[in-house]
Design a protein around this motif. Sequence first.
Motif, mmCIF file in Angstrom:
data_model
loop_
_atom_site.group_PDB
_atom_site.id
_atom_site.type_symbol
_atom_site.label_atom_id
_atom_site.label_comp_id
_atom_site.label_asym_id
_atom_site.label_seq_id
_atom_site.Cartn_x
_atom_site.Cartn_y
_atom_site.Cartn_z
ATOM 1 N N GLU A 1 0.830 -1.203 0.000
ATOM 2 C CA GLU A 1 0.000 0.000 0.000
ATOM 3 C C GLU A 1 0.869 1.259 0.000
ATOM 4 O O GLU A 1 1.899 1.312 0.681
ATOM 5 C CB GLU A 1 -0.896 0.035 1.239
ATOM 6 C CG GLU A 1 -1.849 -1.146 1.363
ATOM 7 C CD GLU A 1 -2.613 -1.129 2.678
ATOM 8 O OE1 GLU A 1 -3.672 -1.759 2.747
ATOM 9 O OE2 GLU A 1 -2.141 -0.473 3.636
ATOM 10 N N LEU A 2 0.425 2.285 -0.716
ATOM 11 C CA LEU A 2 1.137 3.563 -0.746
ATOM 12 C C LEU A 2 0.159 4.691 -1.030
ATOM 13 O O LEU A 2 -0.723 4.571 -1.888
ATOM 14 C CB LEU A 2 2.212 3.550 -1.843
ATOM 15 C CG LEU A 2 2.971 4.874 -2.059
ATOM 16 C CD1 LEU A 2 3.902 5.166 -0.886
ATOM 17 C CD2 LEU A 2 3.750 4.852 -3.378
ATOM 18 N N VAL A 3 0.337 5.784 -0.287
ATOM 19 C CA VAL A 3 -0.305 7.060 -0.623
ATOM 20 C C VAL A 3 0.812 8.086 -0.731
ATOM 21 O O VAL A 3 1.513 8.337 0.251
ATOM 22 C CB VAL A 3 -1.328 7.496 0.442
ATOM 23 C CG1 VAL A 3 -1.928 8.847 0.059
ATOM 24 C CG2 VAL A 3 -2.432 6.455 0.604
ATOM 25 N N THR A 4 1.014 8.651 -1.905
ATOM 26 C CA THR A 4 2.044 9.679 -2.046
ATOM 27 C C THR A 4 1.544 10.993 -1.455
ATOM 28 O O THR A 4 0.340 11.213 -1.322
ATOM 29 C CB THR A 4 2.412 9.878 -3.523
ATOM 30 O OG1 THR A 4 1.236 10.221 -4.263
ATOM 31 C CG2 THR A 4 3.033 8.627 -4.105
ATOM 32 N N GLY A 5 2.477 11.869 -1.075
ATOM 33 C CA GLY A 5 2.090 13.171 -0.550
ATOM 34 C C GLY A 5 1.273 13.951 -1.556
ATOM 35 O O GLY A 5 1.699 14.126 -2.705
ATOM 36 N N GLU A 6 0.067 14.381 -1.152
ATOM 37 C CA GLU A 6 -0.864 15.103 -2.027
ATOM 38 C C GLU A 6 -1.271 14.279 -3.250
ATOM 39 O O GLU A 6 -1.682 14.840 -4.279
ATOM 40 C CB GLU A 6 -0.265 16.435 -2.496
ATOM 41 C CG GLU A 6 0.111 17.393 -1.378
ATOM 42 C CD GLU A 6 0.744 18.677 -1.903
ATOM 43 O OE1 GLU A 6 0.140 19.316 -2.796
ATOM 44 O OE2 GLU A 6 1.835 19.018 -1.446
ATOM 45 N N HIS A 7 -1.122 12.982 -3.162
ATOM 46 C CA HIS A 7 -1.374 12.092 -4.304
ATOM 47 C C HIS A 7 -0.481 12.463 -5.481
ATOM 48 O O HIS A 7 -0.827 12.260 -6.649
ATOM 49 C CB HIS A 7 -2.848 12.131 -4.733
ATOM 50 C CG HIS A 7 -3.813 11.836 -3.620
ATOM 51 N ND1 HIS A 7 -4.491 12.825 -2.943
ATOM 52 C CD2 HIS A 7 -4.186 10.651 -3.042
ATOM 53 C CE1 HIS A 7 -5.250 12.279 -2.009
ATOM 54 N NE2 HIS A 7 -5.091 10.968 -2.041
ATOM 55 N N SER B 1 1.365 -2.314 -4.904
ATOM 56 C CA SER B 1 0.216 -2.837 -5.654
ATOM 57 C C SER B 1 -1.005 -1.942 -5.562
ATOM 58 O O SER B 1 -1.879 -1.995 -6.426
ATOM 59 C CB SER B 1 -0.157 -4.232 -5.134
ATOM 60 O OG SER B 1 0.928 -5.122 -5.236
ATOM 61 N N TRP B 2 -1.075 -1.140 -4.483
ATOM 62 C CA TRP B 2 -2.263 -0.317 -4.238
ATOM 63 C C TRP B 2 -1.811 1.118 -3.990
ATOM 64 O O TRP B 2 -1.048 1.382 -3.069
ATOM 65 C CB TRP B 2 -3.053 -0.846 -3.040
ATOM 66 C CG TRP B 2 -3.382 -2.298 -3.190
ATOM 67 C CD1 TRP B 2 -2.803 -3.346 -2.535
ATOM 68 C CD2 TRP B 2 -4.354 -2.869 -4.076
ATOM 69 N NE1 TRP B 2 -3.348 -4.532 -2.946
ATOM 70 C CE2 TRP B 2 -4.302 -4.277 -3.900
ATOM 71 C CE3 TRP B 2 -5.259 -2.339 -4.989
ATOM 72 C CZ2 TRP B 2 -5.124 -5.140 -4.602
ATOM 73 C CZ3 TRP B 2 -6.072 -3.204 -5.709
ATOM 74 C CH2 TRP B 2 -6.008 -4.589 -5.501
ATOM 75 N N LEU B 3 -2.326 2.053 -4.805
ATOM 76 C CA LEU B 3 -1.880 3.444 -4.767
ATOM 77 C C LEU B 3 -3.075 4.347 -4.533
ATOM 78 O O LEU B 3 -4.023 4.377 -5.335
ATOM 79 C CB LEU B 3 -1.201 3.803 -6.096
ATOM 80 C CG LEU B 3 -0.713 5.241 -6.256
ATOM 81 C CD1 LEU B 3 0.400 5.549 -5.257
ATOM 82 C CD2 LEU B 3 -0.245 5.486 -7.688
ATOM 83 N N GLY B 4 -3.054 5.118 -3.448
ATOM 84 C CA GLY B 4 -4.148 6.024 -3.154
ATOM 85 C C GLY B 4 -4.242 7.147 -4.178
ATOM 86 O O GLY B 4 -3.231 7.699 -4.610
ATOM 87 N N SER B 5 -5.480 7.489 -4.565
ATOM 88 C CA SER B 5 -5.722 8.619 -5.459
ATOM 89 C C SER B 5 -6.825 9.484 -4.868
ATOM 90 O O SER B 5 -7.541 9.062 -3.956
ATOM 91 C CB SER B 5 -6.108 8.135 -6.861
ATOM 92 O OG SER B 5 -7.341 7.442 -6.843
ATOM 93 N N ASP B 6 -6.954 10.693 -5.388
ATOM 94 C CA ASP B 6 -7.946 11.646 -4.899
ATOM 95 C C ASP B 6 -9.223 11.475 -5.714
ATOM 96 O O ASP B 6 -9.254 11.774 -6.909
ATOM 97 C CB ASP B 6 -7.406 13.073 -5.038
ATOM 98 C CG ASP B 6 -8.325 14.125 -4.428
ATOM 99 O OD1 ASP B 6 -9.534 13.851 -4.277
ATOM 100 O OD2 ASP B 6 -7.836 15.222 -4.108
#
Length: 711
Positions: free
Chosen positions: A418-424, A450-455
């Motif tokens: 899992e990953l969420v980049t800063g400010e997506h 495998s899983w990337l956070g988006s807005d």
Amino acid sequence: MKRTIRTTALTVGALIASLALPAGAARADATAPRIDLRVLVVSDGGPSTDAIAAELDASGTPYTKVDLQQSGRPVIDAGFLADTVDGRPRAKFQAVVLPNDNPFPAGSAEMAALSAYEQSYAIPQVDAYTYARPEAGLQYPVYGGYSGSLDGVQAQVTTAGKAGPFGYLDQAVPFEDNSPTVGESYAYLSTPAAGADFTPYVDAPIPGQSTRGSLVGEYRHDGRRELVVTFVYNQYQQQFRLLARGIVEWMTGGVHLGASRNYFAVHVDDVFAADDRWDTQLNCTPGDVDCSPGQGVPNPIRMTPADVDHATAWESSRNFTLDLAYNGAGSVDQREDNNGVDLLADKLIADRNRFRWINHTYTHAFLGCEQDTTVVPWKCSTNADGSTKWVGRNTISDEIANNRVWGQTAGLPLDTSELVTGEHSGLGVTPQQPQDNPNLAPALADNGVSWLGSDNSRDPQQRQVGPAVTVPRYPMNVFYNAGRAAEQVDEYNWIYTSRAQGGSGICEDHPDTSTCLPSPLDTSTGYTDYIVPLETRIDLGHVLSNDPKPHFIHQSNLAEDRIAYPVLDGVLNAYSGLFADNTPVVNLRMKDIGTELRRRAAWKTAVGAGQVTAYRIGNTVTVQAPAGVAVTATMPAGTTNGTGGFGSAYAGEVSGWTASAGAPLTLTLPSAAARMPAAVHRTVRAPATRTAPHTRVPSGVTRPTAYTPHS
């Protein structure tokens, strides 16, 4: 009139014969009909049939839609409804949804065909929104009933409704009232007609009377069963969202493809770091890109150990787990500035197993284009040839890897996929960077993401980014740069009021913005009185829509005034007051949400391509889907898949996903649910020959009213 009725009655009898099920015939297993697990939705373009179709779409339940307004549409006759497969009679639809109790012209052969089909195969019919009249089992409203608005009225589930299809609700069914100037509901409240076999499932008080009138009820007549709904709705209104599950379960007998649950997950970004604070005089955030360089003095917001204690106590009281998206460099910087001391990190690490954790990159760096922040708004820096300067692959990879190592060293229970980049960042952001950083996907591959956070507000569809799949997240309108309620209100006023009122004018430039204010809120009361109830309603709407996407806030919102909790409590308290204990909020971690969204997309594609078949014969359900496409279904409790159980319990039934290797999947229903409803053929009567009267649809249903904090 007698001749018309006689002719129609003979037509019904002929249709029953053509449907291959003689009236009153005994049905041994060898000759039991096959009932395909598909719903027929007959639409007249109204919002109520569209709402039911949207519910079927969201849950993954196959249906065929016939639009009565469309030229060249299929004719609904015996051949359209039923045929024979391998010598066995087949009903092509397990349920029928009509706009009302009879949307066809008087004496219609299509209505006769539907009536005969429903009688022959015990197929239930939903009248999506119909006038209260004897043909639907109810008295006309003029006889002690009511026709009019139910805005703000609290309906309730009856005892029969609780014991039947709406047992997942506590009792209350509140009708929305989002605007005092817009009609948002219309209903016909009435009591059962004399001699009618009618059971109300949801009712409301009849104004000026001591009695209650039915809003949803079951009418049994002539070997047919109808769910009679006498109020209008659209797919977004809370009253429909509460009842949608029960409507589907009633018409399918709790045996259908697809599933629906109520989800709520909350990600808290920037943990260990500090968030810059909104400046109420400058109307920007010193230290961030909305202030010009050197403008103002940064005054960051950071949680304390006491805030951690509050968070863990809150989780325990709500039986809810927060997902903390962390930046390890925030703690490293804190220790460097405080002689190696970081009480917040010590406390969070000590309580690490109380939370779920997500890699949010090491420094929260912007990982898209290289930003030029000498201008407001910022822009992408360019090379000499005018091409975009991108943050490099190694830089992105280091941000991911360093934070992972920091978290593992601290003993955080991570899922490294899992990953969420800063400010997506790295993902496209308009208008400055409309495409993804081309270096993002390779860096994700370098680190096994495998899983990337988006807005969700700018990238709402799940999509592939290299080896990863996005998980869209709903931004809560609780601002990252506010730790105090007054700061939140001040910034809210700036964003959502006109320039003449001292605001940004965004609502003048974008009049479709849904949260515009007619005048500024009081900074001392506006948060509690306006923002909290508004955001609660919006977020609860997501929860009630079978939508697993997570919401996100920031660590600053758990600090100082702890402004996130009133919203979170508002959602959970409202939910608790509406649903029974057997229908809890489902609180998933990010990778499980991503998996759910991905499975749904694959299932929807397979269903749309006609690659899924499913049917019921007696107490056996057979489903076939393409290899690799997981099957989703809802069944009665006690259903088995081979020798093992099927699914998991939710809302009084079992549902879930089952892997498919392309071979038929066989489910066995429990004995209590094995008997399909027996059709009654003692007397074949004519269907109602009169078309249902025109019903009223107020403007707030055809054009949904924007959310307000009022109920």
